[in-house]
Design an enzyme around this catalytic site. Structure first.
Site, PDB file in Angstrom:
ATOM      1  N   HIS A   1       0.849  -1.203   0.000  1.00 25.04           N
ATOM      2  CA  HIS A   1       0.000   0.000   0.000  1.00 25.04           C
ATOM      3  C   HIS A   1       0.874   1.239   0.000  1.00 25.04           C
ATOM      4  CE1 HIS A   1       0.748  -0.445   4.324  1.00 25.04           C
ATOM      5  NE2 HIS A   1       0.266   0.760   4.545  1.00 25.04           N
TER       6      HIS A   1
ATOM      7  N   HIS B   1       1.484   3.962   1.873  1.00 29.10           N
ATOM      8  CA  HIS B   1       2.060   4.744   2.970  1.00 29.10           C
ATOM      9  C   HIS B   1       3.595   4.801   2.904  1.00 29.10           C
ATOM     10  CE1 HIS B   1      -1.823   4.201   5.519  1.00 29.10           C
ATOM     11  NE2 HIS B   1      -1.895   5.239   4.707  1.00 29.10           N
TER      12      HIS B   1
ATOM     13  N   ASP C   1       5.949   4.697   5.068  1.00 33.20           N
ATOM     14  CA  ASP C   1       6.771   3.734   5.813  1.00 33.20           C
ATOM     15  C   ASP C   1       6.816   2.364   5.117  1.00 33.20           C
ATOM     16  OD1 ASP C   1       3.996   3.558   6.723  1.00 33.20           O
ATOM     17  OD2 ASP C   1       4.705   2.142   8.240  1.00 33.20           O
ATOM     18  N   HIS C   2       6.133   2.255   3.963  1.00 31.79           N
ATOM     19  CA  HIS C   2       6.172   1.022   3.167  1.00 31.79           C
ATOM     20  C   HIS C   2       6.777   1.249   1.775  1.00 31.79           C
ATOM     21  CE1 HIS C   2       3.483  -1.173   6.012  1.00 31.79           C
ATOM     22  NE2 HIS C   2       3.307   0.079   6.389  1.00 31.79           N
TER      23      HIS C   2
ATOM     24  N   HIS D   1      -7.420  -0.468   5.529  1.00 29.63           N
ATOM     25  CA  HIS D   1      -6.360   0.442   5.991  1.00 29.63           C
ATOM     26  C   HIS D   1      -6.151   1.535   4.941  1.00 29.63           C
ATOM     27  CE1 HIS D   1      -2.697   1.616   8.099  1.00 29.63           C
ATOM     28  NE2 HIS D   1      -1.998   1.467   6.982  1.00 29.63           N
TER      29      HIS D   1
ATOM     30  N   ASP E   1      -0.247  -3.662   6.348  1.00 29.34           N
ATOM     31  CA  ASP E   1      -0.888  -3.135   7.556  1.00 29.34           C
ATOM     32  C   ASP E   1      -2.353  -3.557   7.637  1.00 29.34           C
ATOM     33  OD1 ASP E   1       1.504  -1.902   8.099  1.00 29.34           O
ATOM     34  OD2 ASP E   1       0.786   0.149   7.773  1.00 29.34           O
TER      35      ASP E   1
ATOM     36  N   HIS F   1       4.511  -4.461  10.979  1.00 26.09           N
ATOM     37  CA  HIS F   1       4.848  -3.736  12.210  1.00 26.09           C
ATOM     38  C   HIS F   1       4.918  -4.680  13.403  1.00 26.09           C
ATOM     39  CE1 HIS F   1       4.407   0.488  10.832  1.00 26.09           C
ATOM     40  NE2 HIS F   1       3.522  -0.024   9.983  1.00 26.09           N
TER      41      HIS F   1
HETATM   42 FE    FE Z   1       2.722   0.961   8.200  1.00 26.06          FE
HETATM   43 ZN    ZN Z   2       0.105   1.820   6.490  1.00 23.57          ZN
END
Ligand code: FE
Ligand code: ZN
Length: 269
Positions: free
Chosen positions: A63, A65, A67-68, A121, A142, A180
């Site tokens: 996805h 985001h 942090d990915h 998410h 996530d 995570h």
């Molecule tokens: Fe994340």
């Molecule tokens: Zn995420």
């Protein structure tokens, strides 16, 4: 004559690459080539490739985001590998867009995935399921976490409940590679809503011990999640009773209403 040091591919393995505060980036490799799942940061991936003598051959994203996906530009600077990712999640670097029912032959590796749409998410979130009769792996970003699930940033409770239902239907021994390390905090909530769940109590003991020595609690399995994760168990009488007792649910409400109430409770827990 000396032998040339050509490396030979070995059985596929998954390296855990921690990043930021609590992210796990996953490096799947055969001792020669590697594919990375959700490289939120590029540096630790380059470091892990160097340390293990691996060549990156593919990037897989779940996805949009940061942090990915944040490490994708740095990795592409080093090597122009294909970027697999969701068709509908607005990621500009994706070269091979995917959605439910698509299959991926991961370049450089003896590895095939099928793709599931798991909105909730984010709206375009996808998950990767390894296609192999004997070894079951799930990379779910996530969506499903150890004893928890992702926050509903874009989707509805009904979408997330359906997405988690798809993942819960995978074989019990499927290894759940989520993105995570949230397990202990999720378990505190799980215990509050289902205090008499014996499997949950055993998981709390095991995962607390793991974290006490800084070991990851990930991957878990679909069996463990089905036995302990309240977001797969929201139709259990004990959890419904807890929601009603907390004044968060009316007796007799629809299951998806219980799921929504559970997610909202976790948000403020
Ligand atoms: Fe994340
Ligand atoms: Zn995420």
């Amino acid at each position: 004559m000396t032998q040339s040091p050509t490396p030979t591919p070995t059985k596929l393995a998954v390296l855990t690459v921690p990043a930021f505060k609590d992210n796990y980036l996953w490096l799947i490799h055969d001792g020669v080539h590697a594919a990375v799942v959700d490289p939120g940061d590029g540096e630790p991936i380059l470091e892990a490739l160097r340390a293990n003598g691996l060549t990156l051959t593919a990037i897989l994203l779940t996805h949009h985001h940061a942090d990915h996906t944040g490490g994708v530009p740095l990795l592409l600077e080093q090597a122009a590998v294909p970027v697999f990712g969701p068709r509908n999640d607005g990621i500009k670097t994706v070269t091979h867009p995917l959605s439910e029912g698509d299959r991926v032959q991961v370049p450089g590796l003896d590895l095939r995935f099928s793709v599931l749409d798991v909105p909730g998410h984010t709206l375009g979130h996808i998950a990767y399921v390894r296609e192999d009769d004997d070894v079951h792996w799930l990379f779910c970003g996530d969506t499903l976490f150890g004893a928890g699930c992702g926050r509903l940033f874009e989707g509805t409770p009904a979408q997330m409940a359906a997405s988690l239902g798809k993942l819960a239907a995978l074989p019990d021994d499927t290894l759940v590679y989520c993105a995570h390390e949230y397990t202990l905090s999720n378990l505190r909530f799980a215990e509050a809503v289902e205090p008499d769940n014996r499997a949950l109590q055993m998981r709390v003991a095991a995962d607390s011990q793991a974290r006490g020595t800084h070991l990851p609690t990930v991957p878990s399995t679909i069996a463990i999640e089905k036995a302990t994760n309240p977001f797969l168990r929201y139709q259990e009488a004990a959890i419904v009773d807890s929601l009603v007792a907390a004044g968060r649910l009316a007796r007799g409400a629809e299951p998806v209403t219980a799921f929504a109430a559970l997610r909202e409770w976790k948000n403020v827990f």
